[in-house]
Enzyme design. Sequence first.
Site, mmCIF file in Angstrom:
data_model
loop_
_atom_site.group_PDB
_atom_site.id
_atom_site.type_symbol
_atom_site.label_atom_id
_atom_site.label_comp_id
_atom_site.label_asym_id
_atom_site.label_seq_id
_atom_site.Cartn_x
_atom_site.Cartn_y
_atom_site.Cartn_z
ATOM 1 N N HIS A 1 -32.911 17.358 87.291
ATOM 2 C CA HIS A 1 -33.189 15.686 87.155
ATOM 3 C C HIS A 1 -31.435 15.614 88.398
ATOM 4 O O HIS A 1 -32.029 14.134 88.512
ATOM 5 C CB HIS A 1 -33.693 15.334 86.967
ATOM 6 C CG HIS A 1 -34.707 15.481 85.944
ATOM 7 N ND1 HIS A 1 -35.986 15.285 86.260
ATOM 8 C CD2 HIS A 1 -34.731 17.178 84.731
ATOM 9 C CE1 HIS A 1 -36.446 16.460 85.464
ATOM 10 N NE2 HIS A 1 -36.273 16.669 85.161
ATOM 11 N N LYS B 1 -13.080 20.857 73.770
ATOM 12 C CA LYS B 1 -12.034 21.645 73.713
ATOM 13 C C LYS B 1 -10.892 22.291 75.458
ATOM 14 O O LYS B 1 -10.379 22.140 75.111
ATOM 15 C CB LYS B 1 -12.254 23.826 73.144
ATOM 16 C CG LYS B 1 -13.031 23.418 71.384
ATOM 17 C CD LYS B 1 -11.967 23.124 70.580
ATOM 18 C CE LYS B 1 -11.399 21.836 70.542
ATOM 19 N NZ LYS B 1 -11.617 20.319 69.767
ATOM 20 N N LYS C 1 -2.902 13.732 67.012
ATOM 21 C CA LYS C 1 -4.220 14.627 65.968
ATOM 22 C C LYS C 1 -5.494 13.440 65.448
ATOM 23 O O LYS C 1 -6.339 13.578 65.264
ATOM 24 C CB LYS C 1 -3.219 14.999 64.769
ATOM 25 C CG LYS C 1 -4.356 16.246 64.378
ATOM 26 C CD LYS C 1 -4.877 17.075 64.992
ATOM 27 C CE LYS C 1 -5.714 17.726 63.497
ATOM 28 N NZ LYS C 1 -7.022 18.849 64.438
ATOM 29 N N CYS D 1 1.319 7.428 65.186
ATOM 30 C CA CYS D 1 2.772 7.548 65.084
ATOM 31 C C CYS D 1 2.991 7.550 63.540
ATOM 32 O O CYS D 1 1.658 7.893 62.903
ATOM 33 C CB CYS D 1 2.755 5.684 64.870
ATOM 34 S SG CYS D 1 2.654 4.522 66.389
ATOM 35 N N GLU E 1 -9.245 19.263 76.652
ATOM 36 C CA GLU E 1 -8.484 18.396 75.558
ATOM 37 C C GLU E 1 -7.009 19.594 76.543
ATOM 38 O O GLU E 1 -6.321 18.822 76.242
ATOM 39 C CB GLU E 1 -9.169 18.862 74.303
ATOM 40 C CG GLU E 1 -9.549 17.922 73.549
ATOM 41 C CD GLU E 1 -9.167 17.893 72.402
ATOM 42 O OE1 GLU E 1 -8.886 17.113 71.776
ATOM 43 O OE2 GLU E 1 -10.623 19.105 71.758
ATOM 44 N N ASN F 1 2.746 1.946 62.070
ATOM 45 C CA ASN F 1 2.070 2.341 62.782
ATOM 46 C C ASN F 1 0.505 0.884 62.234
ATOM 47 O O ASN F 1 0.455 1.016 61.682
ATOM 48 C CB ASN F 1 1.592 3.669 62.002
ATOM 49 C CG ASN F 1 0.021 3.865 62.181
ATOM 50 O OD1 ASN F 1 0.714 4.287 63.559
ATOM 51 N ND2 ASN F 1 0.271 5.455 61.837
ATOM 52 N N GLY F 2 0.181 1.895 63.900
ATOM 53 C CA GLY F 2 -0.974 0.519 64.074
ATOM 54 C C GLY F 2 -1.495 -0.629 65.420
ATOM 55 O O GLY F 2 -0.550 -0.871 65.865
ATOM 56 N N GLU G 1 -19.211 20.840 72.024
ATOM 57 C CA GLU G 1 -17.781 21.389 71.762
ATOM 58 C C GLU G 1 -16.708 22.254 72.869
ATOM 59 O O GLU G 1 -15.982 22.011 72.996
ATOM 60 C CB GLU G 1 -18.302 21.799 70.158
ATOM 61 C CG GLU G 1 -16.665 22.606 69.704
ATOM 62 C CD GLU G 1 -15.248 20.916 69.301
ATOM 63 O OE1 GLU G 1 -15.889 20.120 69.516
ATOM 64 O OE2 GLU G 1 -14.270 20.978 68.699
ATOM 65 N N TRP H 1 3.412 6.697 69.055
ATOM 66 C CA TRP H 1 2.454 6.656 70.002
ATOM 67 C C TRP H 1 2.316 5.256 71.020
ATOM 68 O O TRP H 1 1.151 4.669 69.933
ATOM 69 C CB TRP H 1 1.722 7.214 69.026
ATOM 70 C CG TRP H 1 0.486 7.413 70.412
ATOM 71 C CD1 TRP H 1 0.960 8.958 71.369
ATOM 72 C CD2 TRP H 1 -0.804 7.505 70.332
ATOM 73 N NE1 TRP H 1 -0.041 8.930 72.022
ATOM 74 C CE2 TRP H 1 -1.395 8.345 71.663
ATOM 75 C CE3 TRP H 1 -2.258 6.649 69.576
ATOM 76 C CZ2 TRP H 1 -2.694 8.391 72.292
ATOM 77 C CZ3 TRP H 1 -2.621 6.865 70.309
ATOM 78 C CH2 TRP H 1 -3.384 7.363 71.313
ATOM 79 N N ARG I 1 1.523 15.352 65.810
ATOM 80 C CA ARG I 1 0.864 14.281 66.039
ATOM 81 C C ARG I 1 0.441 13.511 67.355
ATOM 82 O O ARG I 1 -0.810 11.907 67.189
ATOM 83 C CB ARG I 1 0.518 12.642 64.603
ATOM 84 C CG ARG I 1 1.001 13.639 63.256
ATOM 85 C CD ARG I 1 1.756 12.368 62.146
ATOM 86 N NE ARG I 1 1.697 11.448 62.929
ATOM 87 C CZ ARG I 1 0.609 10.813 61.104
ATOM 88 N NH1 ARG I 1 -0.136 10.673 60.262
ATOM 89 N NH2 ARG I 1 0.206 9.529 60.915
#
Length: 612
Positions: A507, A488, A607, A2, A491, A102-103, A484, A76, A27
């Site tokens: 294996h 990427k 974000k 948020c 995402e 927010n939270g 990474e 959010w 965000r």
Amino acid sequence: MCGIIGYVGREPAAPILLDGLERMEYRGYDSAGIAVRSETRGLQVKKAKGRLKALYDLTHGGADMEGTLGIGHTRWATHGEPNDINAHPHISENGQIALVHNGIIENYLELKEHLLRQGVTFTSDTDSEVVAQLLEFHYNECHNMLEAVGRCLRRIEGSYAFGIICADYPNALIAARKDAPLLLGYGDGENYIASDVTAILKHTRKVSYMDDGEIAVVTNDSIDVFDSELEPVEKTICQVDWDVASAEKGGYPHFMLKEIMEQPEAIRKTVSPRIRDGRIVLDELHLTREDVAAFARIFIIACGSSYHVGMVSKYNWERLLRRPVEVMLASEFRYCDPLVDERTLVIVISQSGETLDTMAAMREAKRRGGRTLAIVNVVGSSIAREADDVLYTWAGPEIAVATTKAYSTQLVLMDLVGLYFAEELGTVDEETYAAVLAEIQLLPEKMQVFLEHTEDVQYLASRYFNHDSIFFIGRNLDYAMGMEGSLKLKEISYIHSEAYASGELKHGTISLIEQGTLVVALGTYAPLFDKAMSNVVEVKARGAEVLALTTEDLAEKVSKTADATIAVPVTHPILQPSLGVVPLQLFAYYVALQRGCDIDKPRNLAKSVTVE
Ligand code: AGP
């Protein structure tokens, strides 16, 4: 995550709030709303599900809402599905108090039941509305908003950043925070609150960062801050030196591409101030040689891409320090009864400095006596302020949800710190120290060389963007770097992918390799190149299409086996992931572009994740 903005001053509040919310869109959100106090109409609240444009249309760009005091929010969703009712601001039953949050309020059900028993009616399914109603309850008791907020905060459990306005207070908004970021912006005859400096950078560069438990009373010409006992608190006002342009796209089609291209400069800014006369200098660090020598264990704790930095660093730090280095996901570390005591160094890595999993893990480590060192990009963020030591990556604002320049600056800073500690411990010889340090200083120009010729990666992305499952295989540092590369791709292109230790494929997982399966074979770590090549042969034999990533000196050899090859400049082996990750970032970017994805704001992502 948020986004919150609040304004009190001489100008119409609504357009300022809408503009600030727009600057926080990156965000991630699913609905938005604003509340403005008017002399004639009391509290006006407008909110809408979906993109911010819906709110713009609903309020005619804010023109419909008169008043110079207001709060705004991009949501959010955590409790309650995304819709107009659950969007913020939430209003108390008598319509006199508006709140944005927010939270997460962890005991909201218990509080809601208490209020229902008092006859309070609710309109939404959210935890946040409970606080708006609780505020009215306490305000009716004491008729003082600051006192009412104090009573509220003593009863709620969880994380919050609040912006609050009340019809009885024509020139004041109230802010409070615990575990979710909130800053205060100091203007000339007008003042602000915001989750993020980008929301108000256009209006002021003077900000202070609220700490947990603090409450702020913000008027057009004053900002008074109090602790949880309502005792006054003195705040340090910081000058933000980011320019608005650097928080804009600068001519690139996406923030992500801009930030990929900014990596050489970001690395230069992160490294240069910390090298003097051929030695690494970490003035910000308060660890003595004895402190470093006394650490029996080192943990690296993070999430997502920051965790992947930890995976690379584990290989490098164990090689340099000859000490055990354990890397853990923050969300796992918290609940595994971790072996942390006074002889443990806990490194937490976070771009935003607000990731709740990482923050909570750091607090758990401190509670157990561990010494915490934070590697953070956002100055003044919660993790930065709570860690025993903090080293900033000077990457500047990173707007794209998918991190690139922050990852790269974290990686190089961890290499620098590892080398610094190795020298403190006497576990690195002078030749290696000098060679690695020299190569660290050459990374920006070697990266720049590659960034000036991205057409090969662009071509390969156009060849492979239609695959629905892609493997990244490698050994040692290549394996860690592949994590990474895989994230990427997932995402931003939504293609399923996984990074796999190539020696482990046989294996079991090799059963998934069939005709045409795309395998990105990572062979940049020279000491294990031959081993990596044998794994390429293995997957080729089962029909895989192999895109190899290696270094320029090995490209000729690889191209005899791989179907396509990308080569990056050579650097010291422990720094090779810093160069190898760049084509992986670009590959993900161009694949996502081909697939028409929302590159800077991928679906379902934020974000900074400030919820569990
Ligand atoms: C990376 O591209 C993602 N945006 C995500 O994995 C991110 O790295 C993770 O959420 C940790 O964020 P932080 O570095 O701000 O703590």
